[in-house]
Design a protein around this motif. Structure first.
Motif, short mmCIF file in Angstrom:
data_model
loop_
_atom_site.label_atom_id
_atom_site.label_comp_id
_atom_site.label_asym_id
_atom_site.label_seq_id
_atom_site.Cartn_x
_atom_site.Cartn_y
_atom_site.Cartn_z
N LEU A 169 0.81 -1.11 0.04
CA LEU A 169 -0.05 -0.07 0.12
C LEU A 169 0.80 1.32 0.09
O LEU A 169 0.52 2.26 -0.68
CB LEU A 169 -1.01 -0.07 1.39
N GLN A 170 1.96 1.13 0.72
CA GLN A 170 2.96 2.43 0.78
C GLN A 170 3.52 2.57 -0.55
O GLN A 170 3.75 3.63 -1.26
CB GLN A 170 3.75 2.05 1.73
N ILE A 171 3.77 1.41 -1.21
CA ILE A 171 4.58 1.48 -2.55
C ILE A 171 3.73 1.99 -3.55
O ILE A 171 4.04 3.02 -4.43
CB ILE A 171 4.93 0.26 -2.87
N GLN A 172 2.38 1.59 -3.47
CA GLN A 172 1.23 2.28 -4.53
C GLN A 172 1.25 3.57 -4.10
O GLN A 172 1.11 4.46 -5.14
CB GLN A 172 0.15 1.36 -4.18
N LYS A 173 1.10 4.13 -3.11
CA LYS A 173 0.92 5.69 -2.80
C LYS A 173 2.00 6.42 -3.27
O LYS A 173 1.91 7.46 -3.87
CB LYS A 173 0.74 5.63 -1.09
N ASP A 174 3.39 5.74 -2.80
CA ASP A 174 4.52 6.53 -3.12
C ASP A 174 4.95 6.73 -4.60
O ASP A 174 5.24 7.54 -5.09
CB ASP A 174 5.56 6.19 -2.14
N ARG A 175 4.85 5.60 -5.12
CA ARG A 175 5.41 5.35 -6.49
C ARG A 175 4.41 5.05 -7.56
O ARG A 175 4.97 5.38 -8.83
CB ARG A 175 6.61 4.37 -6.49
N ASN A 176 3.41 4.58 -7.23
CA ASN A 176 2.29 4.30 -8.06
C ASN A 176 2.73 3.52 -9.25
O ASN A 176 2.59 3.97 -10.39
CB ASN A 176 1.49 5.39 -8.77
N PRO A 177 3.21 2.14 -9.11
CA PRO A 177 3.91 1.39 -10.32
C PRO A 177 2.78 0.52 -11.03
O PRO A 177 1.76 0.40 -10.49
CB PRO A 177 4.90 0.64 -9.55
N SER A 178 3.02 0.37 -12.05
CA SER A 178 2.16 -0.71 -12.92
C SER A 178 2.20 -2.19 -12.55
O SER A 178 1.10 -2.72 -12.45
CB SER A 178 2.26 -0.51 -14.37
N VAL A 179 3.34 -2.53 -11.72
CA VAL A 179 3.47 -3.83 -11.25
C VAL A 179 4.52 -3.86 -10.12
O VAL A 179 5.34 -2.96 -10.13
CB VAL A 179 3.91 -4.74 -12.45
N ILE A 180 4.04 -4.51 -9.08
CA ILE A 180 5.01 -5.02 -8.15
C ILE A 180 5.64 -6.26 -8.20
O ILE A 180 4.78 -7.21 -8.19
CB ILE A 180 4.31 -4.46 -6.51
N VAL A 181 6.96 -6.38 -8.26
CA VAL A 181 7.61 -7.70 -8.31
C VAL A 181 8.16 -8.21 -6.92
O VAL A 181 9.10 -7.52 -6.40
CB VAL A 181 8.61 -7.71 -9.23
N TRP A 182 7.52 -9.21 -6.29
CA TRP A 182 8.29 -9.73 -5.27
C TRP A 182 9.35 -10.87 -5.56
O TRP A 182 9.33 -11.70 -6.06
CB TRP A 182 7.25 -10.62 -4.35
N ILE A 183 10.64 -10.48 -4.99
CA ILE A 183 11.78 -11.23 -4.96
C ILE A 183 11.88 -11.99 -3.81
O ILE A 183 12.38 -11.57 -2.88
CB ILE A 183 12.91 -10.43 -5.41
N GLY A 184 11.71 -13.56 -3.97
CA GLY A 184 11.96 -14.19 -2.69
C GLY A 184 13.47 -14.65 -2.63
O GLY A 184 14.19 -14.41 -3.78
N THR A 185 14.14 -14.88 -1.46
CA THR A 185 15.29 -15.10 -1.31
C THR A 185 15.40 -16.24 -0.64
O THR A 185 14.55 -17.28 -0.30
CB THR A 185 16.00 -13.90 -0.34
N CYS A 186 16.60 -16.70 0.02
CA CYS A 186 16.97 -17.92 0.50
C CYS A 186 16.12 -18.35 1.56
O CYS A 186 15.52 -19.30 1.90
CB CYS A 186 18.42 -17.94 0.62
N THR A 187 15.88 -17.17 2.38
CA THR A 187 15.30 -17.14 3.65
C THR A 187 13.82 -17.35 3.51
O THR A 187 13.05 -18.35 4.37
CB THR A 187 15.51 -15.99 4.66
N THR A 188 13.10 -16.97 2.55
CA THR A 188 11.81 -17.24 2.52
C THR A 188 11.67 -18.55 1.76
O THR A 188 10.65 -19.40 2.07
CB THR A 188 11.11 -16.33 1.40
N GLU A 189 12.54 -19.05 1.22
CA GLU A 189 12.73 -20.47 0.85
C GLU A 189 12.61 -21.56 2.23
O GLU A 189 11.98 -22.33 2.27
CB GLU A 189 13.55 -21.05 -0.14
N ILE A 190 13.54 -21.03 3.09
CA ILE A 190 13.87 -21.85 4.23
C ILE A 190 12.70 -22.06 5.00
O ILE A 190 12.23 -22.93 5.58
CB ILE A 190 15.29 -21.45 4.71
N ILE A 191 12.05 -20.88 5.51
CA ILE A 191 11.01 -20.92 6.29
C ILE A 191 9.60 -21.09 5.54
O ILE A 191 8.61 -20.88 6.36
CB ILE A 191 10.82 -19.43 6.88
N LYS A 192 9.68 -21.50 4.28
CA LYS A 192 8.30 -21.60 3.45
C LYS A 192 7.51 -20.80 3.56
O LYS A 192 6.21 -20.79 3.88
CB LYS A 192 7.89 -23.06 3.97
N MET A 193 7.98 -19.41 3.35
CA MET A 193 6.91 -18.36 3.21
C MET A 193 5.82 -18.63 1.87
O MET A 193 6.34 -18.78 0.77
CB MET A 193 7.54 -16.97 3.09
#
Length: 450
Positions: A85-109
Motif C-alpha cells: 500500500l505504501q509503495i502504491q501511494k509513493d510510487r504508483n507502479p504498474s506492477v510490483i515484483v516480489w523477489i523471494g530469497t533463500c530465507t523465504t525458501e527456508i521458512i516456507k513463506m
C-alpha cells in the motif's frame, strides 16, 4: 579436433546472488517496483556490491525479515500488505515484483498464496519470483523473473476463417496486415538501444518483431499463446523458454545467441529460416564488422584464455573468441542446459572445425581447486573468472578479467562486438604497459613467492 566433450565436477557455486537481477531489471521495466523479501544481508548485498542505492532513488525496496518473522510470531500478510500500500501511494507502479530469497525458501513463506489477495486489495498486479541463492548462477535471477512475468502476458487471440479455396487460415481480429503472419516475440532483458538494434536487423530481413519480454513498460507486455514464435537472446533463460513452450504454448526458435558477428548472423539466419525468408546482405554486414575488429586481432590472435565459469555466457563468448583467433583451454560453466543451448553448441563445434583448432572441454559445475591446478599447468594468457577468484589469481601472476563485466556490458548484436574485445584486451594491454615500465620482472618474482 574431435567432438564436443562434456565433463561434470562437484564444485561449489562461486557466484553472485541471483537477486542482483534487480539492479538491471528495475531500470529496464520503467513502471515497475521490486520488493526484495529477505534479511539484512540481502539489503547489504544490493547496496554495497552493486551500489544501487547510491546514485538515485531506485524503484526497489527491502522487506527485511526479523526474528519474529522467522519464528512465525508476526503476521507476514499484514506487513506485506502495508508495504505494498505504501509503495502504491509513493510510487504508483504498474506492477510490483516480489523477489523471494533463500530465507523465504527456508521458512516456507507462502508468497504465491499471499500475492493474489494483496493484489486484489491494492488493485495492482503482484508477480512472485523466487530469485534466490539456490540457483546455479546469478544471471538466472532474470530467468526466474521473466518466467513469472510470462504468465501475465496477454493471451494471443485468433480465430480461423475459411478462405475461398476452402483452406483455414489463422486470422487475428482487428490486427494490421503485417500481423497476419505468426508473430515473433524476443525474450531477454537488453538496454533499449540494443533491443532496437536487433529489432531493426530483423526488420531489414522483412521480419516484424511483435514485442519483447520484458518491454520497457509492463503495460506493453507482448501477447503470447499458440501460434506465437519466441526466440531468446541470452543463454541463461532456459526456465523462461520452458514456460513459454509448456505454459503459454509458444513455439521456440532454437538459435545461437546474438553475441559476436558470427552469432548474430546465425541468429538472424535461423529466424529467417523459420519465417521462410531469404537472408539479405548478411555476408556483407558480417564482413564489415570483422573488418572493424581487425585492430584487436594482433593483440589476441594466438593468445590463450580459460573460462572458470560464472554467468552462463561462457559458451557464446568462447565461440566468438575462437573465431577471433584465440585458443580456449577450458570452458567452465555453472550449469549447462544442452537443449536450450543446442544451436550454440553446434555453432561452437563448427567454429572450431573451421578455425582448425581443438574443441575445448566443457566442464559443468567445475571444482575451483582442480581448475586452479589446471591453470597452473596450462598457464593461459587470460582467465575469465568471478570476483571471488580474480585478486588471488592476480597475486599469483595470472591475468584475469571479471566475468560479471560481460553481463552488464552491451555485447549483443553486430555493432556491439567491439565492446567484447575492448573488455578482453584491456588486461592484455595493461600487461604490455607494465612490461614497458619494467614491472614485468617484479610481477613474476612476486608470483614465484606466492
Amino acid at each position: 579436433m574431435g567432438t564436443l566433450k562434456f565433463e561434470c565436477e562437484t564444485g561449489n557455486y562461486h557466484t553472485f546472488c541471483p537477486i542482483s537481477c534487480v539492479s538491471w531489471l528495475y531500470q529496464k521495466i520503467t513502471d515497475s517496483f521490486f520488493l526484495v523479501i529477505g534479511t539484512k544481508t540481502c539489503g547489504y548485498f544490493l547496496q554495497n556490491a552493486l551500489g544501487v542505492m547510491i546514485f538515485a532513488e531506485p524503484r526497489y525496496a527491502m522487506a527485511e525479515l526479523e526474528e519474529g518473522d522467522i519464528s512465525a510470531q508476526l503476521h507476514d500478510f499484514d506487513e506485506l500488505k502495508r508495504l505494498c500500500l505504501q509503495i502504491q501511494k509513493d510510487r504508483n507502479p504498474s506492477v510490483i515484483v516480489w523477489i523471494g530469497t533463500c530465507t523465504t525458501e527456508i521458512i516456507k513463506m507462502d508468497l504465491e498464496g499471499m500475492a493474489p489477495k494483496i493484489e486484489e486489495f491494492i488493485g495492482r498486479p503482484i508477480i512472485v519470483a523466487r530469485a534466490n541463492g539456490l540457483d546455479y548462477a546469478f544471471t538466472q535471477g532474470e530467468d526466474t523473473v521473466l518466467a513469472a512475468m510470462a504468465h501475465r502476458c496477454p493471451e494471443y487471440a485468433y480465430h480461423a476463417l475459411p478462405t475461398f479455396i476452402g483452406q483455414v487460415t489463422p486470422v487475428r481480429e482487428e490486427r494490421p496486415i503485417r500481423d497476419l503472419v505468426s508473430p515473433l516475440v524476443l525474450f531477454g532483458s537488453l538496454p533499449n538501444t540494443v533491443a532496437q538494434q536487433l529489432t531493426r536487423e530483423l526488420e531489414h530481413q522483412g521480419i516484424h518483431v511483435s514485442g519483447w519480454l520484458p518491454e520497457a513498460r509492463y503495460e506493453e507486455l507482448p501477447e503470447l499463446g499458440a501460434g506465437v514464435f519466441v526466440c531468446g537472446v541470452h543463454p541463461f533463460l532456459s526456465r523462461t523458454a520452458t514456460t513459454l513452450m509448456r505454459r503459454r504454448k509458444c513455439q521456440l526458435i532454437g538459435a545461437p545467441f546474438p553475441i559476436g558477428p558470427d552469432g548474430t548472423r546465425a541468429w538472424i539466419e535461423k529466424i529467417c529460416q523459420v519465417f521462410n525468408k531469404t537472408p539479405q546482405n548478411l555476408d556483407e554486414r558480417e564482413s564489415n564488422i570483422w573488418k572493424n575488429l581487425e585492430e584487436f586481432f594482433p593483440l589476441i590472435k594466438g593468445k590463450s584464455v580459460f573460462f572458470m565459469g560464472d554467468n552462463l555466457l561462457e559458451i557464446s563468448l568462447a565461440r566468438f573468441l575462437i573465431r577471433c583467433g584465440m585458443i580456449v583451454y577450458e570452458i567452465g560453466i555453472p550449469y549447462m542446459d544442452k537443449r536450450f543451448q543446442a544451436s550454440e553448441l553446434q555453432l561452437l563445434e563448427r567454429t572450431c572445425k573451421e578455425m582448425n583448432v581443438a574443441i575445448p572441454p566443457i566442464v559443468e559445475k567445475p571444482d575451483n581447486s582442480n581448475q586452479i591446478q589446471r591453470i597452473r599447468a596450462l598457464k593461459p594468457d587470460l582467465v575469465i573468472t568471478g570476483l571471488a577468484h580474480s585478486n588471488p589469481l592476480e597475486a599469483r601472476g595470472i591475468t584475469t578479467k571479471w566475468s560479471v563485466e560481460f553481463t552488464f556490458a552491451q555485447i549483443h548484436g553486430f555493432t556491439n562486438a567491439r565492446d567484447i574485445l575492448e573488455l578482453i584486451t584491456r588486461p592484455l594491454r595493461r600487461n604490455n604497459h607494465l612490461k614497458d615500465l619494467g614491472w614485468a620482472k617484479l610481477v613474476s618474482e612476486a608470483a614465484e613467492k606466492a
